[in-house]
Write a protein that holds these residues in place. Structure first.
Motif, PDB file in Angstrom:
ATOM      1  N   PRO A   1       0.650  -1.340   0.261  1.00  0.00           N
ATOM      2  CA  PRO A   1      -0.023   0.186   0.262  1.00  0.00           C
ATOM      3  C   PRO A   1       0.818   1.298   0.601  1.00  0.00           C
ATOM      4  CG  PRO A   1      -0.989  -1.540   1.427  1.00  0.00           C
ATOM      5  CD  PRO A   1       0.134  -2.025   1.271  1.00  0.00           C
ATOM      6  N   ILE A   2       1.171   1.426   0.309  1.00  0.00           N
ATOM      7  CA  ILE A   2       2.986   2.696   0.505  1.00  0.00           C
ATOM      8  C   ILE A   2       2.829   2.270  -0.747  1.00  0.00           C
ATOM      9  CG2 ILE A   2       4.705   2.921   1.521  1.00  0.00           C
ATOM     10  CD1 ILE A   2       4.170   2.123   4.293  1.00  0.00           C
TER      11      ILE A   2
ATOM     12  N   LEU B   1       0.463   3.913  -3.015  1.00  0.00           N
ATOM     13  CA  LEU B   1       0.306   5.422  -2.224  1.00  0.00           C
ATOM     14  C   LEU B   1       1.356   6.899  -3.226  1.00  0.00           C
ATOM     15  CD1 LEU B   1      -1.350   7.710  -0.384  1.00  0.00           C
ATOM     16  CD2 LEU B   1       0.823   6.387   1.443  1.00  0.00           C
TER      17      LEU B   1
ATOM     18  N   VAL C   1       0.240   6.844  -6.833  1.00  0.00           N
ATOM     19  CA  VAL C   1      -0.566   7.099  -6.593  1.00  0.00           C
ATOM     20  C   VAL C   1      -1.061   8.742  -6.854  1.00  0.00           C
ATOM     21  CG1 VAL C   1      -2.800   8.296  -6.310  1.00  0.00           C
ATOM     22  CG2 VAL C   1      -2.093   5.397  -6.771  1.00  0.00           C
ATOM     23  N   GLY C   2       0.155   9.527  -5.456  1.00  0.00           N
ATOM     24  CA  GLY C   2       0.494  10.528  -4.813  1.00  0.00           C
ATOM     25  C   GLY C   2       1.704  10.785  -5.824  1.00  0.00           C
TER      26      GLY C   2
ATOM     27  N   VAL D   1       0.752  13.231  -2.100  1.00  0.00           N
ATOM     28  CA  VAL D   1       0.377  12.305  -0.944  1.00  0.00           C
ATOM     29  C   VAL D   1      -0.112  12.756   0.493  1.00  0.00           C
ATOM     30  CG1 VAL D   1       2.397  10.141   0.591  1.00  0.00           C
ATOM     31  CG2 VAL D   1       2.817  10.731  -1.614  1.00  0.00           C
TER      32      VAL D   1
ATOM     33  N   ALA E   1      -3.782  13.970  -1.263  1.00  0.00           N
ATOM     34  CA  ALA E   1      -4.193  11.548  -0.825  1.00  0.00           C
ATOM     35  C   ALA E   1      -4.810  11.650   0.339  1.00  0.00           C
ATOM     36  CB  ALA E   1      -3.090  10.391  -1.551  1.00  0.00           C
ATOM     37  N   LEU E   2      -3.618  11.726   1.464  1.00  0.00           N
ATOM     38  CA  LEU E   2      -4.162  11.500   3.067  1.00  0.00           C
ATOM     39  C   LEU E   2      -4.996  12.444   3.025  1.00  0.00           C
ATOM     40  CD1 LEU E   2      -0.388  11.023   4.520  1.00  0.00           C
ATOM     41  CD2 LEU E   2      -2.331   9.583   3.971  1.00  0.00           C
TER      42      LEU E   2
ATOM     43  N   GLY F   1      -8.437  11.268   2.164  1.00  0.00           N
ATOM     44  CA  GLY F   1      -8.753  10.400   2.009  1.00  0.00           C
ATOM     45  C   GLY F   1      -9.597  10.881   4.110  1.00  0.00           C
TER      46      GLY F   1
END
Length: 79
Positions: A2-3, A6, A9-10, A35, A38-39, A42
């Motif tokens: 997932p990192i 991320l 995508v980031g 990133v 995205a965080l 989210g």
């Protein structure tokens, strides 16, 4: 995994965001912007979904109680 996802995508989101906003940054800054975005988004979406699910649950509970009252009145001859 997932990192890594991320970061990928980031990086893509940061690249698009910096181009849309017409900001020229280096690659690490672009990835950090993506990133971070995205965080942040989210967390915001989870917050909104939690509040929405609570509100919809409360509305559903009231509607369900109204249905029970209606059924009770019809079946008991009180309505």
């Amino acid at each position: 995994m997932p990192i890594i996802l991320l970061i990928i995508v980031g990086a893509a989101a940061g690249f698009l965001a910096t181009r849309i906003m017409d900001v020229r940054t280096d690659v690490p800054t672009t990835v950090a912007i993506g990133v971070g975005g995205a965080l942040l988004s989210g967390l915001l979406m989870r917050f909104l979904l939690t509040i929405g699910s609570f509100a919809f649950g409360a509305i559903g509970a009231v509607l369900g109680a109204m249905l029970v009252i209606w059924l009770w009145q019809r079946l008991s001859g009180r309505g």
